[in-house]
Write an enzyme that holds these catalytic residues in place. Structure first.
Site, PDB file in Angstrom:
ATOM      1  N   CYS A   1       0.842  -1.193   0.000  1.00  0.00           N
ATOM      2  CA  CYS A   1       0.000   0.000   0.000  1.00  0.00           C
ATOM      3  C   CYS A   1       0.880   1.247   0.000  1.00  0.00           C
ATOM      4  O   CYS A   1       2.060   1.197   0.355  1.00  0.00           O
ATOM      5  CB  CYS A   1      -0.883   0.024   1.243  1.00  0.00           C
TER       6      CYS A   1
ATOM      7  N   GLU B   1       0.887   3.692   2.030  1.00  0.00           N
ATOM      8  CA  GLU B   1       1.403   4.009   3.369  1.00  0.00           C
ATOM      9  C   GLU B   1       2.705   3.260   3.651  1.00  0.00           C
ATOM     10  O   GLU B   1       3.637   3.826   4.229  1.00  0.00           O
ATOM     11  CB  GLU B   1       0.370   3.665   4.454  1.00  0.00           C
TER      12      GLU B   1
ATOM     13  N   CYS C   1      -5.763   0.417   5.466  1.00  0.00           N
ATOM     14  CA  CYS C   1      -6.266  -0.950   5.629  1.00  0.00           C
ATOM     15  C   CYS C   1      -5.755  -1.529   6.955  1.00  0.00           C
ATOM     16  O   CYS C   1      -4.923  -0.937   7.633  1.00  0.00           O
ATOM     17  CB  CYS C   1      -5.824  -1.819   4.451  1.00  0.00           C
TER      18      CYS C   1
ATOM     19  N   TRP D   1       3.075  -5.191  19.158  1.00  0.00           N
ATOM     20  CA  TRP D   1       4.191  -6.111  19.012  1.00  0.00           C
ATOM     21  C   TRP D   1       5.269  -5.853  20.056  1.00  0.00           C
ATOM     22  O   TRP D   1       5.738  -6.777  20.723  1.00  0.00           O
ATOM     23  CB  TRP D   1       4.757  -5.990  17.602  1.00  0.00           C
TER      24      TRP D   1
END
Length: 149
Positions: A68, A70, A102, A141
């Site tokens: 994407c 981004e 997304c 994460w």
């Protein structure tokens, strides 16, 4: 807040959340209208660094799920030696306007830049939100890695 000052009416603990970066939206829109042609490049992104630099990029569409816009703009900024993004926005080609990231991009942005702000379209109204707002109760994460020493 006064919209004439480029702010939307958003109450938030972070005084910078709610500030709408019109210059950043325009930078992404300009790239979307000039560099997005055909099916290979359909989205443009612009990101502002903490020191005010703006980087732009386009997506690389591919049936295998190419990156994407981004994600490409994150790589573009990194290639130029910048790692501290402050705000990001994506704009679709053919006049589609601001498009929210997304799920994959939301997770990457949260993991790389947990304090980044994202410009989104909410019912046609542009507003700036913290990335965490786009991923409520999210998996972070860095918070789930074991201590190494």
């Amino acid at each position: 807040m006064d919209n004439r000052e480029g702010r939307d009416d958003v109450n938030n603990a972070d005084p910078h959340i709610g500030t709408l970066d019109h210059e950043l939206v325009e930078a992404a829109a300009q790239v979307a209208s000039t560099a997005c042609r055909g099916d290979d490049h359909t989205m443009a992104a612009a990101a502002r660094t903490r020191d005010g630099l703006i980087f732009t990029a386009v997506n690389v569409y591919h049936f295998t799920g190419g990156p994407c816009a981004e994600l490409v703009v994150i790589g573009t900024a990194a290639a130029q030696g910048t790692s501290a993004l402050d705000t990001i926005v994506a704009v679709g080609d053919r006049g589609r306007g601001v498009v929210s990231p997304c799920g994959r991009c939301r997770q990457v942005l949260l993991d790389y830049y947990p304090k980044v702000k994202v410009i989104v379209s909410d019912g046609g109204r542009l507003r700036t939100v913290a990335i965490g707002e786009l991923l409520p109760a999210s998996y972070v994460w860095a918070d789930n890695q074991g201590d190494e020493g």
